[in-house]
Design an enzyme around this catalytic site. Structure first.
Site, PDB file in Angstrom:
ATOM      1  N   TRP A 153       0.819  -1.222   0.000  1.00 58.21           N
ATOM      2  CA  TRP A 153       0.000   0.000   0.000  1.00 58.21           C
ATOM      3  C   TRP A 153       0.846   1.263   0.000  1.00 58.21           C
ATOM      4  CZ3 TRP A 153      -4.200  -1.725   4.130  1.00 58.21           C
ATOM      5  CH2 TRP A 153      -5.066  -2.633   3.515  1.00 58.21           C
ATOM      6  N   GLU A 199      11.405  -6.046  -9.796  1.00 61.46           N
ATOM      7  CA  GLU A 199      10.512  -4.904  -9.992  1.00 61.46           C
ATOM      8  C   GLU A 199      11.211  -3.855 -10.860  1.00 61.46           C
ATOM      9  OE1 GLU A 199       7.243  -4.470  -6.822  1.00 61.46           O
ATOM     10  OE2 GLU A 199       8.964  -3.321  -6.180  1.00 61.46           O
ATOM     11  N   HIS A 205      13.534  -1.719  -2.034  1.00 60.19           N
ATOM     12  CA  HIS A 205      12.534  -1.215  -2.983  1.00 60.19           C
ATOM     13  C   HIS A 205      13.101   0.020  -3.687  1.00 60.19           C
ATOM     14  CE1 HIS A 205       8.873   0.288  -4.762  1.00 60.19           C
ATOM     15  NE2 HIS A 205       8.304  -0.872  -4.496  1.00 60.19           N
TER      16      HIS A 205
HETATM   17  P1  13P Z   1       2.658  -0.874  -9.053  1.00 60.63           P
HETATM   18  O1  13P Z   1       1.878  -2.154  -8.950  1.00 60.63           O
HETATM   19  O2  13P Z   1       1.854   0.346  -8.676  1.00 60.63           O
HETATM   20  O3  13P Z   1       3.345  -0.736 -10.356  1.00 60.63           O
HETATM   21  O4  13P Z   1       3.807  -0.930  -7.921  1.00 60.63           O
HETATM   22  C1  13P Z   1       4.624  -2.036  -7.845  1.00 60.63           C
HETATM   23  C2  13P Z   1       5.420  -1.944  -6.623  1.00 60.63           C
HETATM   24  O5  13P Z   1       6.246  -1.058  -6.468  1.00 60.63           O
HETATM   25  C3  13P Z   1       5.170  -2.950  -5.569  1.00 60.63           C
HETATM   26  O6  13P Z   1       6.145  -2.920  -4.597  1.00 60.63           O
END
Ligand code: 13P
Length: 260
Positions: free
Chosen positions: A10, A168, A96
């Site tokens: 979130w 990611e 992240h």
């Molecule tokens: P989105 O799903 O908004 O692209 O974000 C991915 C994310 O950073 C999950 O950690």
């Protein structure tokens, strides 16, 4: 059987009204219906223990979005791994791209956090992602190896055992432009192969997640060949009815794959 892990990140979103509604609907509509998926929520810190109390007797777990490297003391504004352990948090995200970018977190700091999380019995989720620029200049593999080596150098290869790596791509986060399956497959297989060259068993025991513009409409494209073991979902986890539909759709797809 490895369950498919779905984590709702979130980020810095929500308020009490949002949380009460979301947790209520998730516990009513998803909790008992999952056999092939595990669901975890990564809420903003201020709400984490409040939510924890509602999730006590459910299958839904909690993920922390961050942790400090200090265990206690004069570190205003921080939260320690001991505190997360104290209240029963299961997973902790580290590395992240938003923390690397907006809080200047280095590979070294990410490594320290990863090791601390693992050594305290929680499960670290190491996020690795390349920028558009790094992708263009073919630097993705090099920067991922640097991060992985940094962790191993500060500990040893076993520190990666039974942990999670989330691919990611920075360019896919929040952009509406997800990486396609073959791009994800290439990266995951590359990381797996590298870790496998150091320790086969450790490589087998790592969960690989994908994050970056995952939503209800594109999830079908990610399930081939058991490459991806779960999703890390940002934006699409904030719209509760759609998110519930996404989780149910994933559960259905995985159950069909398990039967075939
Ligand atoms: P989105 O799903 O908004 O692209 O974000 C991915 C994310 O950073 C999950 O950690």
């Amino acid at each position: 059987m490895k369950k498919f892990l779905i984590i709702a990140n979130w980020k810095l979103n929500g308020n009490l009204k949002f949380i009460n509604k979301n947790i209520n609907l998730m516990t009513k509509k998803i909790d008992n219906s999952l056999s092939f998926c595990n669901l975890s929520i990564a809420p903003p810190y201020v709400y984490i223990n409040y939510i924890n109390n509602f999730l006590k007797n459910t299958s839904i777990s909690l993920t922390a979005q961050n942790v400090d490297i200090h265990l206690q003391g004069s570190f205003t504004g921080e939260t320690s791994i001991k505190m997360l352990k104290d209240i029963g948090i299961k997973y902790v995200i580290t590395g992240h791209s938003e923390r690397r970018l907006f809080h200047n977190e280095s590979n070294n700091l990410v490594s320290q956090k990863f090791i601390l999380i693992k050594n305290n019995g929680l499960i670290p989720i190491l996020c690795l992602g390349e920028t558009e620029e790094q992708k263009k200049y073919n630097q993705t593999e090099k920067i991922f190896i640097q991060q992985i080596n940094n962790i191993i150098k500060n500990s040893n290869i076993n520190i990666l055992n039974k942990t999670i790596i989330a691919y990611e791509p920075v360019w896919a986060i929040g952009s509406g432009k997800n990486a396609n399956f073959s791009e994800i497959q290439k990266i995951i297989l590359f990381i797996k192969k590298y870790i496998s060259s150091l320790n086969k068993q450790v490589a087998k025991n790592i969960y690989f997640l994908y994050g970056g513009s995952v939503n209800y409409s594109n999830i079908n494209t990610f399930f081939k060949k058991n490459i991806i073991n779960g999703f890390l979902i940002g934006k699409a986890s904030l719209e509760i009815e759609n998110f519930i539909a996404l989780v149910k759709k994933t559960e259905k797809i995985i159950s069909l794959l398990n039967r075939s």
